[in-house]
Write a protein that holds these residues in place. Structure first.
Motif, PDB file in Angstrom:
ATOM      1  N   THR A   1       0.958  -1.257   0.094  1.00 41.68           N
ATOM      2  CA  THR A   1       0.055   0.043   0.188  1.00 41.68           C
ATOM      3  C   THR A   1       0.922   1.242   0.118  1.00 41.68           C
ATOM      4  OG1 THR A   1      -0.006   0.250   2.510  1.00 41.68           O
ATOM      5  CG2 THR A   1      -1.829  -1.194   1.414  1.00 41.68           C
ATOM      6  N   ILE A   2       0.330   2.481  -0.243  1.00 38.95           N
ATOM      7  CA  ILE A   2       1.027   3.484  -0.080  1.00 38.95           C
ATOM      8  C   ILE A   2       1.561   3.874   1.112  1.00 38.95           C
ATOM      9  CG2 ILE A   2      -1.015   5.239   0.468  1.00 38.95           C
ATOM     10  CD1 ILE A   2       1.967   5.940  -2.051  1.00 38.95           C
ATOM     11  N   SER A   3       1.033   3.447   2.123  1.00 36.08           N
ATOM     12  CA  SER A   3       1.505   3.537   3.475  1.00 36.08           C
ATOM     13  C   SER A   3       2.698   2.742   3.632  1.00 36.08           C
ATOM     14  CB  SER A   3       0.457   2.726   4.562  1.00 36.08           C
ATOM     15  OG  SER A   3      -0.655   3.698   4.638  1.00 36.08           O
ATOM     16  N   ASN A   4       2.812   1.561   3.224  1.00 40.14           N
ATOM     17  CA  ASN A   4       4.041   0.703   3.122  1.00 40.14           C
ATOM     18  C   ASN A   4       5.228   1.569   2.575  1.00 40.14           C
ATOM     19  OD1 ASN A   4       1.956  -2.027   2.265  1.00 40.14           O
ATOM     20  ND2 ASN A   4       2.839  -1.794   4.266  1.00 40.14           N
ATOM     21  N   ILE A   5       4.942   2.104   1.450  1.00 38.78           N
ATOM     22  CA  ILE A   5       6.108   3.050   0.731  1.00 38.78           C
ATOM     23  C   ILE A   5       6.270   4.230   1.616  1.00 38.78           C
ATOM     24  CG2 ILE A   5       6.336   4.476  -1.221  1.00 38.78           C
ATOM     25  CD1 ILE A   5       4.307   2.804  -2.840  1.00 38.78           C
ATOM     26  N   CYS A   6       5.485   4.789   2.118  1.00 37.18           N
ATOM     27  CA  CYS A   6       5.803   5.992   3.192  1.00 37.18           C
ATOM     28  C   CYS A   6       6.493   5.695   4.314  1.00 37.18           C
ATOM     29  CB  CYS A   6       4.523   6.682   3.422  1.00 37.18           C
ATOM     30  SG  CYS A   6       3.674   7.439   2.069  1.00 37.18           S
ATOM     31  N   ASP A   7       6.144   4.588   4.855  1.00 37.93           N
ATOM     32  CA  ASP A   7       6.862   4.199   5.950  1.00 37.93           C
ATOM     33  C   ASP A   7       8.403   3.605   5.819  1.00 37.93           C
ATOM     34  OD1 ASP A   7       4.532   4.406   7.489  1.00 37.93           O
ATOM     35  OD2 ASP A   7       3.944   2.192   7.514  1.00 37.93           O
TER      36      ASP A   7
END
Length: 124
Positions: free
Chosen positions: A32-38
């Motif tokens: 997810t985009i959250s994984n990328i941001c993290d």
């Protein structure tokens, strides 16, 4: 869009690019985009490059708006903007680099303080 960033990330992971983005995820299709941001916030170079590249493209679009309309302020909203500083830095530097000098240096580019519900709030 977040969807295109996720697709690009999945493609890179499937090509064998080493990254922390998919750590702890069994199926790469679940990124997810959250994984990328993290991952970017943890210093992952692949994630940082993906987000900085996205910021560059957003910055080009904002530069066009600034050049034509000369707004005093641009307010942005979105998960990739609020999750880390790299996208916003990339956007701002792109606007200053390719925008017309006076409007590009005078415009304030900020994140919305209203969060992701800003469109709903504005519609009321």
């Amino acid at each position: 869009s977040n969807k295109s960033l996720v697709k690009k990330t999945i493609r890179l992971i499937k090509q064998g690019v080493e990254t922390q983005i998919a750590n702890g995820i069994e199926n790469v299709e679940e990124v997810t985009i959250s994984n990328i941001c993290d991952a970017a916030n943890n210093g992952d170079e692949v994630a940082l490059n993906i987000l900085k590249d996205a910021g560059r493209y957003i910055g080009i679009a904002i530069s066009n708006i600034v050049n034509v309309l000369n707004p005093m302020q641009i307010v942005m909203v979105g998960e990739i903007l609020s999750s880390n500083k790299y996208v916003v830095e990339s956007i701002k530097s792109t606007v200053k680099r390719i925008g017309f000098q006076l409007p590009a240096h005078n415009v304030r580019i900020i994140n919305s303080e209203l969060g992701d519900d800003v469109a709903l709030i504005g519609a009321v």
